[in-house]
Write a protein that holds these residues in place. Structure first.
Motif, PDB file in Angstrom:
ATOM      1  N   GLY A  38       0.831  -1.208   0.000  1.00 53.50           N
ATOM      2  CA  GLY A  38       0.000   0.000   0.000  1.00 53.50           C
ATOM      3  C   GLY A  38       0.858   1.247   0.000  1.00 53.50           C
ATOM      4  O   GLY A  38       2.047   1.177   0.314  1.00 53.50           O
ATOM      5  N   GLN A  90      10.635  -1.375  10.678  1.00 56.62           N
ATOM      6  CA  GLN A  90      10.982  -0.625   9.466  1.00 56.62           C
ATOM      7  C   GLN A  90      12.216   0.234   9.702  1.00 56.62           C
ATOM      8  O   GLN A  90      13.054   0.392   8.829  1.00 56.62           O
ATOM      9  CB  GLN A  90       9.785   0.259   9.065  1.00 56.62           C
ATOM     10  CG  GLN A  90       9.972   0.983   7.754  1.00 56.62           C
ATOM     11  CD  GLN A  90       8.710   1.689   7.283  1.00 56.62           C
ATOM     12  OE1 GLN A  90       7.734   1.802   8.007  1.00 56.62           O
ATOM     13  NE2 GLN A  90       8.746   2.184   6.064  1.00 56.62           N
ATOM     14  N   ARG A  91      12.341   0.792  10.908  1.00 58.56           N
ATOM     15  CA  ARG A  91      13.499   1.639  11.201  1.00 58.56           C
ATOM     16  C   ARG A  91      14.548   0.900  12.030  1.00 58.56           C
ATOM     17  O   ARG A  91      15.322   1.502  12.743  1.00 58.56           O
ATOM     18  CB  ARG A  91      13.060   2.900  11.959  1.00 58.56           C
ATOM     19  CG  ARG A  91      11.942   3.719  11.310  1.00 58.56           C
ATOM     20  CD  ARG A  91      12.317   4.349  10.003  1.00 58.56           C
ATOM     21  NE  ARG A  91      13.471   5.185  10.090  1.00 58.56           N
ATOM     22  CZ  ARG A  91      14.383   5.286   9.129  1.00 58.56           C
ATOM     23  NH1 ARG A  91      14.262   4.582   8.041  1.00 58.56           N
ATOM     24  NH2 ARG A  91      15.410   6.087   9.276  1.00 58.56           N
ATOM     25  N   PHE A  92      14.521  -0.406  11.997  1.00 57.31           N
ATOM     26  CA  PHE A  92      15.492  -1.315  12.589  1.00 57.31           C
ATOM     27  C   PHE A  92      15.465  -1.328  14.125  1.00 57.31           C
ATOM     28  O   PHE A  92      15.460  -2.372  14.725  1.00 57.31           O
ATOM     29  CB  PHE A  92      16.932  -1.042  12.135  1.00 57.31           C
ATOM     30  CG  PHE A  92      17.133  -0.922  10.651  1.00 57.31           C
ATOM     31  CD1 PHE A  92      18.284  -0.379  10.133  1.00 57.31           C
ATOM     32  CD2 PHE A  92      16.161  -1.363   9.754  1.00 57.31           C
ATOM     33  CE1 PHE A  92      18.472  -0.266   8.753  1.00 57.31           C
ATOM     34  CE2 PHE A  92      16.334  -1.254   8.383  1.00 57.31           C
ATOM     35  CZ  PHE A  92      17.494  -0.692   7.889  1.00 57.31           C
ATOM     36  N   ARG A 149      20.159  -6.350   8.237  1.00 61.93           N
ATOM     37  CA  ARG A 149      20.307  -7.799   8.415  1.00 61.93           C
ATOM     38  C   ARG A 149      20.525  -8.171   9.878  1.00 61.93           C
ATOM     39  O   ARG A 149      20.104  -9.248  10.306  1.00 61.93           O
ATOM     40  CB  ARG A 149      21.446  -8.304   7.522  1.00 61.93           C
ATOM     41  CG  ARG A 149      20.999  -8.386   6.060  1.00 61.93           C
ATOM     42  CD  ARG A 149      22.077  -8.951   5.164  1.00 61.93           C
ATOM     43  NE  ARG A 149      23.064  -7.931   4.789  1.00 61.93           N
ATOM     44  CZ  ARG A 149      24.299  -8.207   4.388  1.00 61.93           C
ATOM     45  NH1 ARG A 149      24.713  -9.443   4.339  1.00 61.93           N
ATOM     46  NH2 ARG A 149      25.103  -7.223   4.040  1.00 61.93           N
ATOM     47  N   GLU A 167       9.144  -4.181   5.712  1.00 56.35           N
ATOM     48  CA  GLU A 167      10.061  -3.850   4.613  1.00 56.35           C
ATOM     49  C   GLU A 167      11.468  -4.375   4.887  1.00 56.35           C
ATOM     50  O   GLU A 167      12.425  -3.624   4.890  1.00 56.35           O
ATOM     51  CB  GLU A 167      10.110  -2.333   4.407  1.00 56.35           C
ATOM     52  CG  GLU A 167       8.732  -1.720   4.282  1.00 56.35           C
ATOM     53  CD  GLU A 167       8.678  -0.640   3.248  1.00 56.35           C
ATOM     54  OE1 GLU A 167       9.587  -0.584   2.439  1.00 56.35           O
ATOM     55  OE2 GLU A 167       7.714   0.136   3.261  1.00 56.35           O
ATOM     56  N   THR A 169      13.596  -5.924   3.148  1.00 47.39           N
ATOM     57  CA  THR A 169      14.622  -5.837   2.100  1.00 47.39           C
ATOM     58  C   THR A 169      14.777  -4.402   1.611  1.00 47.39           C
ATOM     59  O   THR A 169      15.467  -4.158   0.636  1.00 47.39           O
ATOM     60  CB  THR A 169      14.254  -6.732   0.898  1.00 47.39           C
ATOM     61  OG1 THR A 169      13.026  -6.246   0.339  1.00 47.39           O
ATOM     62  CG2 THR A 169      14.085  -8.183   1.322  1.00 47.39           C
ATOM     63  N   GLY A 170      14.150  -3.448   2.325  1.00 48.67           N
ATOM     64  CA  GLY A 170      14.159  -2.044   1.901  1.00 48.67           C
ATOM     65  C   GLY A 170      15.548  -1.468   1.719  1.00 48.67           C
ATOM     66  O   GLY A 170      15.751  -0.617   0.870  1.00 48.67           O
ATOM     67  N   ALA A 171      16.521  -1.918   2.506  1.00 52.56           N
ATOM     68  CA  ALA A 171      17.879  -1.334   2.418  1.00 52.56           C
ATOM     69  C   ALA A 171      18.841  -2.300   1.744  1.00 52.56           C
ATOM     70  O   ALA A 171      20.056  -2.150   1.836  1.00 52.56           O
ATOM     71  CB  ALA A 171      18.393  -0.971   3.811  1.00 52.56           C
ATOM     72  N   LEU A 172      18.318  -3.319   1.060  1.00 52.02           N
ATOM     73  CA  LEU A 172      19.190  -4.354   0.504  1.00 52.02           C
ATOM     74  C   LEU A 172      19.186  -4.326  -1.017  1.00 52.02           C
ATOM     75  O   LEU A 172      18.172  -4.050  -1.643  1.00 52.02           O
ATOM     76  CB  LEU A 172      18.749  -5.730   0.991  1.00 52.02           C
ATOM     77  CG  LEU A 172      18.716  -5.927   2.522  1.00 52.02           C
ATOM     78  CD1 LEU A 172      18.227  -7.312   2.858  1.00 52.02           C
ATOM     79  CD2 LEU A 172      20.095  -5.695   3.133  1.00 52.02           C
ATOM     80  N   HIS A 200       7.063  -2.867  -0.493  1.00 50.59           N
ATOM     81  CA  HIS A 200       6.609  -2.140  -1.680  1.00 50.59           C
ATOM     82  C   HIS A 200       7.335  -2.696  -2.905  1.00 50.59           C
ATOM     83  O   HIS A 200       7.292  -2.116  -3.973  1.00 50.59           O
ATOM     84  CB  HIS A 200       6.799  -0.631  -1.522  1.00 50.59           C
ATOM     85  CG  HIS A 200       8.155  -0.218  -1.123  1.00 50.59           C
ATOM     86  ND1 HIS A 200       9.218  -0.239  -1.975  1.00 50.59           N
ATOM     87  CD2 HIS A 200       8.638   0.226   0.066  1.00 50.59           C
ATOM     88  CE1 HIS A 200      10.304   0.165  -1.343  1.00 50.59           C
ATOM     89  NE2 HIS A 200       9.978   0.439  -0.099  1.00 50.59           N
TER      90      HIS A 200
ATOM     91  N   ARG B  91      19.800   6.968   6.413  1.00 54.36           N
ATOM     92  CA  ARG B  91      19.022   6.772   7.630  1.00 54.36           C
ATOM     93  C   ARG B  91      18.298   8.050   8.051  1.00 54.36           C
ATOM     94  O   ARG B  91      17.999   8.241   9.219  1.00 54.36           O
ATOM     95  CB  ARG B  91      19.936   6.291   8.779  1.00 54.36           C
ATOM     96  CG  ARG B  91      20.809   5.094   8.474  1.00 54.36           C
ATOM     97  CD  ARG B  91      20.058   3.807   8.294  1.00 54.36           C
ATOM     98  NE  ARG B  91      19.229   3.468   9.412  1.00 54.36           N
ATOM     99  CZ  ARG B  91      18.029   2.943   9.304  1.00 54.36           C
ATOM    100  NH1 ARG B  91      17.537   2.683   8.126  1.00 54.36           N
ATOM    101  NH2 ARG B  91      17.321   2.661  10.364  1.00 54.36           N
ATOM    102  N   HIS B 200      19.354   0.805  -5.138  1.00 59.63           N
ATOM    103  CA  HIS B 200      19.400  -0.600  -5.532  1.00 59.63           C
ATOM    104  C   HIS B 200      18.151  -0.922  -6.352  1.00 59.63           C
ATOM    105  O   HIS B 200      17.861  -2.077  -6.608  1.00 59.63           O
ATOM    106  CB  HIS B 200      19.562  -1.533  -4.343  1.00 59.63           C
ATOM    107  CG  HIS B 200      18.594  -1.326  -3.251  1.00 59.63           C
ATOM    108  ND1 HIS B 200      17.275  -1.672  -3.369  1.00 59.63           N
ATOM    109  CD2 HIS B 200      18.721  -0.774  -2.033  1.00 59.63           C
ATOM    110  CE1 HIS B 200      16.643  -1.343  -2.271  1.00 59.63           C
ATOM    111  NE2 HIS B 200      17.493  -0.786  -1.435  1.00 59.63           N
TER     112      HIS B 200
END
Ligand SMILES: Nc1ncnc2c1ncn2[C@@H]1O[C@H](COP(=O)(O)OP(=O)(O)OP(=O)(O)O)[C@@H](O)[C@H]1O
Ligand SMILES: Nc1ncnc2c1ncn2[C@@H]1O[C@H](COP(=O)(O)OP(=O)(O)OP(=O)(O)O)[C@@H](O)[C@H]1O
Ligand SMILES: [Mg+2]
Ligand SMILES: [Mg+2]
Lengths: 228, 228
Positions: A38, A90-92, A149, A167, A169-172, A200, B91, B200
């Motif tokens: 969404g 989402q923000r780890f 990770r 999310e 994989t958002g930073a991968l 997303h 970040r 990415h």
């Protein structure tokens, strides 16, 4: 099994009220793999916070494994959450000044697991996400994707029955992202865990059994992914 | 024009040394649109920190608009950075307890711009990213994607000549992400700004003039995107 019935969540800020969830009804069976998609600001993270018992709804009903969550006492809720639910924020939400190993061990410390076993399980989880050689590094000494990770390793270390990943994989990059998705799939096949993932990335959503689309705090659609 | 010559960056942690950049040479012309891609941990953010004068290389040479950056005094460096460079951090680095408006105004405060003009420009930047109605909300009261867009607005508010964006669509759904990319394109066409973006997302990289691929701290390839 999770059953959310007509969940509303509002945030009041001064004179304004934001209706983040506007009556969400959704059921997720044990062992299912569900993707939530969404637009930005549509209510996905808020819904995950409800499912993960990290926040309480303004109104509506939440039945988790046959129990009405709103009737549970705080410490019973914390025990149920810590024992069964792994959460990738989402923000780890990592503690940036302590080592990756101690970050990953945190859920085990709450669960009263001893030092030696904690260290072994933390190493196993970090190796599973490709960071076995980074146990002594702190999040501030890592890249964005490496930090993500570590957050995934922390969510897995307690062998949860329900994995909630916002999310993940958002930073991968796509290759590292595919490795994480393969890890989730393996956990589902080997341990039968239930997975709810916000994404997303259409490629990630396509791997789930179902896709629940959220818009303006409501379920816009809930469709089964056909077998390829 | 930016010229990086044989840039090395190492981080020393106790007995270990991480060689984040292992001799990077790259030139970026004024008005160019360059995408930096590569695996998680390959050195992309570290390279952006060098380009944005946010950190100093361990060795190598950096010439920015004809000046050797390593010879500039700290306050000259800060002025050059604040005046000409807009930075969207991976970040976000927002101040979570102050309003979005005050976050976006920060670069203007450093630049000595008065209150009325600050407020107008902050509103203009927040409207450009689709958050004109959220000026009084704090980052803790916003979703992940909304926070990212506040970080983008803050990077644009000073009308920089060089925009450095580290995965600016990482927390955005495809539609919102496309709107941000269209905004960057418009700024390039109208103001001729230079854009360097880490991503990415192959769709985002395809919109740049060039794609510089980083692996293990080195430039693996540097290719022009053909005209569609
Ligand atoms: N402050 C630091 N101290 C120690 N090591 C660091 C520090 N910052 C980054 N590193 C290391 O330098 C390497 C490059 O990191 P960098 O953040 O540039 O990667 P990246 O390409 O941006 O990755 P990602 O796609 O995961 O964001 C990584 O191995 C990382 O662990
Ligand atoms: N603590 C809070 N206080 C006030 N409003 C909030 C708070 N958290 C979220 N919101 C608002 O609730 C709505 C839903 O936010 P949510 O974080 O669930 O969105 P999301 O779908 O996860 O978006 P994204 O894709 O950008 O992460 C948004 O309009 C957001 O601004
Ligand atoms: Mg979210
Ligand atoms: Mg990075």
């Amino acid at each position: 099994m999770l059953e959310l019935k007509n969940i509303v969540k509002t945030y009041v800020m001064g004179h304004e009220t934001v209706r983040a969830l506007d009556g969400v009804t959704v059921t997720i069976k044990d062992g299912e793999y569900v993707a939530i998609v969404g637009p930005s600001g549509s209510g996905k993270s808020t819904l995950m916070n409800m499912i993960g018992c990290l926040d309480v709804p303004t109104s509506g009903e939440y039945i988790l494994n046959g129990q009405d969550v709103s009737k549970l006492r705080d410490d019973d809720l914390a025990t149920a959450r810590n024992k069964h639910i792994g959460f990738v924020f989402q923000r780890f939400n990592l503690l940036s000044r302590i080592t990756a190993q101690r970050n990953v061990e945190l859920p085990l410390r709450y669960g009263g697991i001893g030092g030696k076993e904690r260290a072994e399980r933390a190493k196993e989880a970090m190796t599973a996400v490709g960071l076995g050689d980074r146990l002594t590094h702190k999040p501030v000494e890592m890249s964005g994707g490496q930090q993500q990770r570590v957050a995934i390793a922390r969510a897995l270390v307690n062998h949860p029955t329900l994995l909630l990943a916002d999310e993940p994989t958002g930073a991968l990059d796509s290759k590292t992202g595919a490795e994480i998705m393969a890890l989730f799939k393996k956990l589902r096949e080997e341990r039968g865990i239930t997975i709810v993932i916000v994404t997303h990335d259409p490629g990630v959503a396509a791997q789930a059994d179902r896709v629940v689309r959220i818009k303006d705090g409501r379920v816009e659609s809930d469709t089964l992914n056909s077998e390829e």
